[in-house]
Design an enzyme around this catalytic site. Structure first.
Site, PDB file in Angstrom:
ATOM      1  N   ALA A 174     -24.909 -11.518  36.368  1.00  0.00           N
ATOM      2  CA  ALA A 174     -23.803 -12.367  36.829  1.00  0.00           C
ATOM      3  C   ALA A 174     -23.949 -13.846  36.465  1.00  0.00           C
ATOM      4  O   ALA A 174     -23.174 -14.671  36.946  1.00  0.00           O
ATOM      5  CB  ALA A 174     -23.576 -12.218  38.336  1.00  0.00           C
ATOM      6  N   ALA A 175     -24.908 -14.182  35.612  1.00  0.00           N
ATOM      7  CA  ALA A 175     -25.012 -15.581  35.169  1.00  0.00           C
ATOM      8  C   ALA A 175     -23.738 -15.980  34.416  1.00  0.00           C
ATOM      9  O   ALA A 175     -23.231 -17.095  34.560  1.00  0.00           O
ATOM     10  CB  ALA A 175     -26.238 -15.766  34.282  1.00  0.00           C
ATOM     11  N   GLY A 176     -23.213 -15.040  33.634  1.00  0.00           N
ATOM     12  CA  GLY A 176     -21.967 -15.308  32.901  1.00  0.00           C
ATOM     13  C   GLY A 176     -20.796 -15.511  33.856  1.00  0.00           C
ATOM     14  O   GLY A 176     -19.886 -16.306  33.593  1.00  0.00           O
TER      15      GLY A 176
HETATM   16  O1  RIB Z   1     -21.507  -9.576  35.445  1.00  0.00           O
HETATM   17  C1  RIB Z   1     -22.252  -8.838  36.369  1.00  0.00           C
HETATM   18  C2  RIB Z   1     -21.445  -7.718  36.920  1.00  0.00           C
HETATM   19  O2  RIB Z   1     -21.185  -6.797  35.897  1.00  0.00           O
HETATM   20  C3  RIB Z   1     -22.128  -6.916  38.007  1.00  0.00           C
HETATM   21  O3  RIB Z   1     -21.919  -7.440  39.292  1.00  0.00           O
HETATM   22  C4  RIB Z   1     -21.553  -5.525  37.818  1.00  0.00           C
HETATM   23  O4  RIB Z   1     -20.711  -5.119  38.837  1.00  0.00           O
HETATM   24  C5  RIB Z   1     -20.823  -5.581  36.479  1.00  0.00           C
HETATM   25  O5  RIB Z   1     -19.473  -5.618  36.643  1.00  0.00           O
END
Ligand code: RIB
Length: 301
Positions: free
Chosen positions: A247-249
């Site tokens: 989830a950094a992006g």
């Molecule tokens: O970008 C991270 C996310 O990608 C995660 O939370 C997962 O659910 C996927 O959608």
């Protein structure tokens, strides 16, 4: 002015392991957690933590995961009134494996996210929002319809082309204001491998030629490249100790949108984005890793 996020909500089923398995291999992990995620929902939390009003639109299933996903967003301060509960299906899930270096593998099962349709687009409160955040975990035709409707309404459209598509519909390039691929997504879309600054510039120019005004390529520990008609500039990375890149992006896109919604310049917004992305790698999890406004300001200054 607030921000609208239209996209996915997933329950993340997160396993931690010393190294990621190879094809056909079974290995032992050492922890398992169930954490709220989904690229859309994560971006909504990223915006809320930065103190900017945000609404989430999308669908969850009529199951326990669906309730937990909405509760998590509400706790973060995201307006969830418009999220639909689809009793005919289950909520989206993401099976995530993370190794000791913080690298991850993610497999998504769309569930309710895959059922989002044009009726959801028709209900989007586009006039009331300055920025629309989109990703690619709901059907492509719906992403396109939402981007086109937002363009008509004069809303800034930021598309995170993730998960990496092999191609985007030509009309989508014309309807998006800012495209934010990471290195892998930039390569998927252009065929140009993007290991460094020179190749990033090449890929960004190619994407801009397809009709996108602004391309911001997320380069991880190398920072980011921003390319517009007027300028190309490099956004310096923030030095942090990364332990989990999940989830950094999403944090990056949340930071970008929050700054733009506050009327900050594109270069300042890119710094906010890079700082939010960097901070998100220092904490485990997706939504739990999104930085607060105070943390972001501290890092930037
Ligand atoms: O970008 C991270 C996310 O990608 C995660 O939370 C997962 O659910 C996927 O959608």
């Amino acid at each position: 002015m607030s921000i609208l996020v239209f996209g996915s909500l997933n329950m993340d089923l997160v396993t931690r392991t010393h190294r990621l398995p190879q094809a056909g291999e079974t290995i032992a992990g050492y922890s398992f957690e169930t954490l709220p995620g989904g690229k859309g929902a994560n971006q909504a939390v990223a915006v809320a933590r930065l103190g900017v009003p945000v609404q989430m639109r999308g669908r969850v299933g009529g199951d326990e995961f669906g309730k937990m996903l909405i509760e998590s967003l509400q706790l973060a301060g995201v307006n969830c009134e418009g999220i639909a509960i689809d009793q005919t299906t289950s909520s989206g899930v993401a099976a995530i494996a993370i190794d000791d270096l913080g690298e991850n593998h993610i497999i998504i099962v769309a569930g309710a996210n895959g059922k989002v349709d044009l009726s959801d687009v028709d209900r989007l409160p586009l006039q009331a929002n300055k920025v629309l955040l989109l990703q690619l975990e709901i059907p492509m035709a719906i992403v396109l319809a939402a981007a086109q409707a937002a363009q008509q309404a004069g809303t800034i459209v930021i598309l995170d082309p993730a998960p990496a598509p092999t191609q985007l519909p030509a009309e989508l390039y014309a309807a998006v204001d800012i495209l934010t691929p990471n290195q892998v997504e930039a390569e998927q879309l252009t065929g140009i491998a993007v290991p460094d600054q020179a190749s990033a510039i090449q890929a960004a120019r190619q994407l801009r030629q397809r009709g996108i005004g602004t391309v911001v390529i997320k380069m991880g520990a190398q920072g980011a490249l921003c390319a517009t008609a007027a300028e190309e500039f490099w956004v310096s990375p923030f030095a942090v100790r990364a332990i989990d890149t999940v989830a950094a992006g999403d944090a990056f896109n949340g930071g970008l949108a929050a700054a733009l919604a506050e009327g900050r310049s594109l270069s300042e917004a890119c710094r906010w984005a890079a700082a939010a992305g960097a901070l998100a790698t220092t904490v485990k999890g997706a939504q739990s890793a999104m930085p607060t406004r105070a943390e972001l300001i501290r890092l930037i200054s």
